[in-house]
Write an enzyme that holds these catalytic residues in place. Structure first.
Site, short mmCIF file in Angstrom:
data_model
loop_
_atom_site.label_atom_id
_atom_site.label_comp_id
_atom_site.label_asym_id
_atom_site.label_seq_id
_atom_site.Cartn_x
_atom_site.Cartn_y
_atom_site.Cartn_z
N ALA A 15 0.80 -1.22 0.00
CA ALA A 15 0.00 0.00 0.00
C ALA A 15 0.84 1.27 0.00
CB ALA A 15 -0.93 0.00 1.21
N GLY A 81 -5.62 -6.31 -1.40
CA GLY A 81 -6.90 -6.76 -1.93
C GLY A 81 -7.86 -5.60 -2.18
N ASP A 238 -1.61 -10.38 -1.16
CA ASP A 238 -0.30 -10.46 -0.51
C ASP A 238 -0.31 -11.30 0.76
OD1 ASP A 238 -1.74 -8.54 0.92
OD2 ASP A 238 -0.38 -6.89 0.44
N GLN A 305 3.26 4.52 11.28
CA GLN A 305 3.67 5.16 10.03
C GLN A 305 3.07 6.56 9.92
OE1 GLN A 305 2.19 2.28 7.27
NE2 GLN A 305 3.86 0.82 7.61
#
Length: 484
Positions: A15, A81, A238, A305
């Site tokens: 992502a 997804g 993934d 993050q």
């Protein structure tokens, strides 16, 4: 006859970034080298937060040029997804794939649940209700674009289409749409009809290990690749690829695929569609070999993050290593948040939202970057433990060890806290689980490995793994009861 080794490329799109790796797989060998890394930054297109597919393609094609020079003969693609692109009859992309964090689906899931009933949808799809699932994105789609669309392609399928010209839907990613019948193993036609979506959008399903074919003729010259390179379907979600590389010895394991999201669950032979499973909002996604990834999506390291991004934009010079070092010196469980709360989903000032949550719940507000980081990691460890326990209770599958794979496996503090909170040993690694799982499936497709168990054995024997034993579990068990 099985070959001895396969030289292959893994395209792994996350992502926030993507990479192309070249790897060698054999019964006694599993290694991979990153050839090219590139950012995956969203863009705004027609007031929608979207994926920059052209930039992703540039990154992938640059990596494939390097892979060709490294002598690979197969390439597999995995990504996140739910997101997709729509193609017209000529195969042209009608619009940029919209980012799952865009607000266009606000309120759509709630309306659908009210009209059709959560029980009915879950009994068919077994999928966790999340506002960004593909079903709700399609219902929020521009009607003119939808009318012109000939087929839907999930993000990895879009890139496979660009490489080979083939159209299809790899099963593990299709199962994230909330339009897939997890029991029947095909598209949920009745649900698709009830939602008023055209069936023509949903292409033929394909399996991990299917050979899609060689690159288009025009691309071979453009990329400098001969006709010996084929595209191979892998677990294109993934997490499906990551779970395929979990170095488990038997079935009694849980996994935490830890990155921007934490995917916490167990591997099962069949879905769990009980009322309790629906109430717990667990998801049944398809894995390699038709297994079920029975799990919950937890917000993951996105919390950290976004905090780091906020501090950097505010001019606070902090690094990940610095805040982790500071957090490791602080006491556990001083303040925690619900790492599964939707209030932390959107981009923005994450430290401020964390403080607001603590303030509203009567806890001390974390002020420094180290305090915020400790709060995030403690909260994630509790979320991991809560969902490992729930997965066992709901599925009946005993868990003896927790495998943490992906980038989060490098976070030694989080791994230790997860062991403490779960009261179970944590085996951390491999870091590159998704790419390695991608390569393992390609090796099976080309006759180098026999099955999932053999691949996991190769991972155990060739990759660096670290074990964390639980400490002070009683304190964490009490905290889990208190905050649940």
């Amino acid at each position: 006859m099985r070959g001895t080794e396969l030289r292959a490329a893994a395209v792994d799109l996350g992502a926030s970034s993507g990479r192309v790796l070249a790897g060698t797989v054999g019964p006694d060998r599993l290694e991979a080298t990153v050839l090219h890394r590139f950012p995956n930054d969203p863009v705004t297109v027609n007031d929608r937060l979207s994926w920059n597919l052209d930039a992703l393609w540039d990154g992938v094609s640059t990596g494939l040029r390097g892979a060709a020079a490294a002598g690979v003969t197969s390439v597999g693609i995995d990504s996140w997804g739910v997101d997709y692109g729509l193609l017209d009859e000529s195969g042209a992309l009608l619009s940029s794939p919209v980012h799952y964090r865009d607000s266009r689906t606000d309120g759509v899931m709630e309306r659908v649940r009210a009209e059709l009933g959560a029980e009915t949808i879950y009994a068919t799809t077994g999928l966790q209700f999340m506002a960004f699932n593909t079903a709700y994105q399609l219902l929020a789609e521009d009607p003119e674009v939808l009318a012109r669309a000939s087929t839907l392609q999930m993000v990895p399928d879009l890139l496979c289409h660009r490489l080979t010209g083939t159209v299809g839907a790899e099963r593990t990613n299709a199962s994230t749409t909330q339009l897939y019948d997890v029991t029947a193993g095909g598209w949920a036609d009745d649900l698709i009809d009830k939602l008023g979506l055209p069936r023509r959008l949903f292409p033929t399903l394909r399996e991990p290990t299917d050979i899609l074919g060689p690159l288009r003729q025009d691309l071979r010259a453009f990329l400098g690749i001969g006709d010996n390179l084929v595209v191979t379907a892998v677990g294109s979600h993934d997490t499906a690829s990551a779970v395929a590389a979990v170095p488990a010895r038997d079935e009694h394991f849980a996994y935490v695929s830890c990155g921007t999201w934490s995917l916490v669950g167990v591997e099962l032979p069949a879905p769990v569609l009980s009322a309790d499973s629906l109430a717990a909002n667990f998801t049944n996604e398809v894995g390699v070999d038709g297994t079920i990834r029975y799990l919950r999506n937890v917000m993951g390291l996105w919390l950290l993050q976004e905090s780091l991004r906020t501090w950097q934009e505010a001019g606070t010079p902090v690094s990940l290593q610095q805040v982790l070092a500071e957090a490791s010196e602080l006491p556990a469980l001083h303040s925690v948040v619900d790492a599964e709360s939707e209030e932390f989903f959107a981009p923005g000032d994450m430290p401020d939202r964390i403080r607001a949550h603590c303030r509203a719940t009567g806890q001390p507000e974390p002020r420094t970057p180290g305090e915020v980081t400790r709060c995030v990691l403690d909260s994630l460890a509790l979320a991991h433990a809560r969902n490992v326990a729930a997965a066992q209770r709901l599925s009946g599958r005993r868990v003896d060890v927790v495998h943490v794979v992906g980038g989060g496996s490098q976070n030694t503090l989080l791994c230790q806290l997860t062991a403490d909170a779960c009261g179970l040993p944590v085996v951390a690694g491999p870091v590159e689980a998704t790419a390695l799982g991608n390569l393992l499936v390609q090796a099976r497709a080309h006759g180098v490995l026999a099955g999932r168990a053999e691949g996991r054995d190769v991972v155990r024997r060739t990759q660096e793994l670290h074990t964390y034993e639980p400490r002070d579990h009683d304190r964490w068990r009490d905290a889990l009861a208190r905050f649940s």
